[in-house]
Scaffold this motif. Structure first.
Motif, PDB file in Angstrom:
ATOM      1  N   LEU A 217      31.459 -28.811  48.157  1.00 18.79           N
ATOM      2  CA  LEU A 217      31.983 -29.117  49.509  1.00 18.79           C
ATOM      3  C   LEU A 217      31.699 -30.520  49.851  1.00 18.79           C
ATOM      4  N   LYS A 218      32.491 -31.115  50.503  1.00 17.77           N
ATOM      5  CA  LYS A 218      32.265 -32.594  50.928  1.00 17.77           C
ATOM      6  C   LYS A 218      31.941 -32.556  52.414  1.00 17.77           C
ATOM      7  N   VAL A 219      30.884 -32.876  52.689  1.00 20.95           N
ATOM      8  CA  VAL A 219      30.376 -32.928  54.181  1.00 20.95           C
ATOM      9  C   VAL A 219      30.822 -34.380  54.685  1.00 20.95           C
ATOM     10  N   PHE A 220      31.896 -34.346  55.705  1.00 22.18           N
ATOM     11  CA  PHE A 220      32.352 -35.712  56.164  1.00 22.18           C
ATOM     12  C   PHE A 220      31.501 -36.305  57.217  1.00 22.18           C
ATOM     13  N   GLY A 221      30.317 -37.074  56.632  1.00 27.71           N
ATOM     14  CA  GLY A 221      29.658 -37.755  57.508  1.00 27.71           C
ATOM     15  C   GLY A 221      28.433 -37.294  57.855  1.00 27.71           C
ATOM     16  N   ASN A 222      27.495 -37.984  57.705  1.00 23.44           N
ATOM     17  CA  ASN A 222      25.925 -37.810  58.375  1.00 23.44           C
ATOM     18  C   ASN A 222      25.607 -38.963  59.354  1.00 23.44           C
ATOM     19  N   ASP A 223      26.383 -39.700  59.636  1.00 22.11           N
ATOM     20  CA  ASP A 223      25.768 -40.909  60.421  1.00 22.11           C
ATOM     21  C   ASP A 223      26.327 -40.654  62.012  1.00 22.11           C
ATOM     22  N   LYS A 288      22.942 -20.642  47.182  1.00 25.64           N
ATOM     23  CA  LYS A 288      22.925 -22.120  47.354  1.00 25.64           C
ATOM     24  C   LYS A 288      24.348 -22.862  47.242  1.00 25.64           C
ATOM     25  N   LEU A 289      24.369 -23.638  48.238  1.00 34.97           N
ATOM     26  CA  LEU A 289      25.729 -24.255  48.022  1.00 34.97           C
ATOM     27  C   LEU A 289      25.993 -25.653  47.736  1.00 34.97           C
ATOM     28  N   ASN A 290      26.894 -25.866  46.689  1.00 31.73           N
ATOM     29  CA  ASN A 290      26.930 -27.344  46.248  1.00 31.73           C
ATOM     30  C   ASN A 290      27.771 -28.332  47.214  1.00 31.73           C
ATOM     31  N   TYR A 291      26.860 -29.283  47.886  1.00 34.21           N
ATOM     32  CA  TYR A 291      27.460 -30.105  48.652  1.00 34.21           C
ATOM     33  C   TYR A 291      27.234 -31.454  48.507  1.00 34.21           C
ATOM     34  N   LYS A 292      27.949 -32.392  48.865  1.00 36.64           N
ATOM     35  CA  LYS A 292      27.805 -33.787  49.189  1.00 36.64           C
ATOM     36  C   LYS A 292      28.144 -34.571  50.260  1.00 36.64           C
ATOM     37  N   ILE A 293      27.310 -35.372  50.787  1.00 37.63           N
ATOM     38  CA  ILE A 293      27.638 -36.110  51.968  1.00 37.63           C
ATOM     39  C   ILE A 293      28.551 -37.245  51.680  1.00 37.63           C
ATOM     40  N   VAL A 294      29.661 -37.216  52.250  1.00 39.89           N
ATOM     41  CA  VAL A 294      30.715 -38.419  52.128  1.00 39.89           C
ATOM     42  C   VAL A 294      30.961 -39.125  53.256  1.00 39.89           C
ATOM     43  N   GLU A 295      31.786 -40.130  53.410  1.00 39.69           N
ATOM     44  CA  GLU A 295      32.370 -40.806  54.685  1.00 39.69           C
ATOM     45  C   GLU A 295      32.982 -39.758  55.608  1.00 39.69           C
ATOM     46  N   ARG A 296      33.091 -40.207  56.851  1.00 36.76           N
ATOM     47  CA  ARG A 296      33.606 -39.390  58.043  1.00 36.76           C
ATOM     48  C   ARG A 296      35.238 -39.072  57.664  1.00 36.76           C
ATOM     49  N   ARG A 297      35.597 -38.068  58.171  1.00 40.38           N
ATOM     50  CA  ARG A 297      37.006 -38.006  57.932  1.00 40.38           C
ATOM     51  C   ARG A 297      37.908 -38.431  59.234  1.00 40.38           C
ATOM     52  N   ALA A 298      38.898 -39.202  59.158  1.00 37.28           N
ATOM     53  CA  ALA A 298      39.730 -39.773  60.074  1.00 37.28           C
ATOM     54  C   ALA A 298      40.081 -38.573  61.060  1.00 37.28           C
ATOM     55  N   GLY A 299      39.900 -38.950  62.443  1.00 38.08           N
ATOM     56  CA  GLY A 299      40.591 -38.285  63.265  1.00 38.08           C
ATOM     57  C   GLY A 299      39.350 -37.235  63.869  1.00 38.08           C
ATOM     58  N   ASP A 300      38.291 -37.009  63.253  1.00 38.13           N
ATOM     59  CA  ASP A 300      37.328 -36.245  63.750  1.00 38.13           C
ATOM     60  C   ASP A 300      36.505 -36.756  64.921  1.00 38.13           C
TER      61      ASP A 300
END
Ligand code: WQD
Length: 344
Positions: A217-223, A288-300
């Motif tokens: 799972l890609k997590v769209f942004g943590n900033d 346990k879920l396999n996820y990674k933080i990535v950049e924000r998704r446009a429009g969110d």
């Protein structure tokens, strides 16, 4: 027995609402072109309720078929209009498809309501109309912000069409329900969300990652400026949302509306971040879920959750399902889908 037409009734929200309507003693007729759902949803509805609703497979923009439907099915007491395209990203690539499916179809349906004397309509709207609210929680008086996508714009236009029509046509009454983020599935696991292709929404992507269908799972942004940096939404159990539609239909049929056009926030009033959702899913389902933080998704947007006071007090509806039940039912449904696939 009161007759309710449900457009988009084999879809995710539509099918759960059909079950609740039948449970409340309504006769349900479904129009759906199956462009984003499957006919065997009718089997699930029948297994849950013991009733197979009348089903009409055509595009709402087909005027000739819509006329034929109303001529051969007189006495419709109300309509719940779900049928629409709803993928934010797709709407950016195919705006005309969205304006046709979500706006032209609504105009045609309203014209037919006038022609065949159907007075009541519940409209599927969305918290997207608010964009990023200036103040949270967001109330029904919060202003519409410029839509981030053609999809969001079609919901704003849809509400404006209803407002103007209900003002001009005293025999047409509407209630718009502004959904927040519907998640989970019917406890029977016989109906649920059926994303076609790669899921855009968070929960189906989580369940497919847990199922091994998606590698991570890609997590769209943590900033973001939120509790843990990930974006916050108001996740509502699909059955709470379905029940809100039954309450809205009864309000109209019992002539309890105050004014011809009303609109309500249908959420829980609680915001949860993406990372909080992931933790809840892992805890409830012991995985346990396999996820990674990535950049924000446009429009969110960064944060949106509902002020539900008006829906609670005026509509007389309140969400009751817990986040644990949302996560549990979503996973149970995904496992049912996998078992069904393996039997094919
Ligand atoms: C939720 C959060 C993503 C996928 C949409 C529609 C809205 C309404 C609800 C109909 C966001 C994050 C998501 C992923 C992620 N639909 N996310 N990884 O965008 O809030 O709203 O559904 O009424 O109209 O726009 O829902 O589930 O796509 O995203 O991190 O793979 O999960 O960034 O913060 P959204 P969503």
């Amino acid at each position: 027995m009161k007759k309710i037409l449900v457009t988009g009734g084999t879809g995710y929200i539509g099918s759960h609402t059909v079950v609740e309507l039948i449970n409340e003693g309504f006769e349900v007729l479904i129009i759906d072109d199956l462009s984003n759902s499957q006919r065997d949803v009718l089997d699930g509805i029948e297994k849950i309720t013991g009733v197979r609703p009348a089903f009409f497979d055509f595009d709402l923009c087909d005027q000739q078929k819509l006329d034929q439907f109303f001529q051969t099915n007189p006495g419709i007491n109300g309509i719940i209009h779900f049928a629409a395209s709803k993928a934010v990203g797709e709407s950016v690539l195919k705006p005309l498809l969205y304006y046709r499916n979500n706006v032209s179809a609504l105009v045609l349906l309203l014209e037919k309501m006038k022609q065949y004397s159907v007075a009541e309509i519940v409209f599927s709207s969305s918290c997207t109309v608010y964009g990023q609210p200036d103040k949270l929680p967001v109330t029904e008086q919060s202003p519409f912000k410029p839509a981030e996508s053609p999809y969001g714009n079609t919901k704003q236009i849809g509400e404006e069409i209803l407002r103007d029509t209900c003002k001009a046509e005293k025999d047409i009454h509407a209630i718009a329900l502004r959904y927040f983020n519907p998640v989970g599935a019917h406890p029977s696991a016989l109906i649920g969300e059926l994303p076609l292709g790669v899921p855009a929404n968070l929960i189906p992507f989580i369940t497919q990652t847990a199922a091994g269908i998606r590698s991570e799972l890609k997590v769209f942004g943590n900033d973001y400026n939120t509790v843990d940096g990930s974006a916050v939404r108001d996740y509502i159990h699909i059955n709470d949302l379905a029940r809100a539609h039954v309450v809205a239909v009864k309000r109209m049929l019992n002539k309890q509306q105050k004014g011809n056009y009303e609109y309500f926030n249908i959420g829980t009033g609680k915001g949860l971040s993406v990372l909080e959702i992931i933790k809840a899913f892992e805890r409830v389902n012991n995985l346990k879920l396999n996820y990674k933080i990535v950049e924000r998704r446009a429009g969110d947007v960064e944060q949106v959750y509902a002020d539900t006071t008006f829906a609670n007090q005026e509509l007389g509806w309140k969400a009751t399902e817990t986040i644990d039940e949302m996560m549990r039912s979503a996973w149970t449904w995904q496992q049912y889908l996998m078992s069904r696939e393996s039997k094919k």
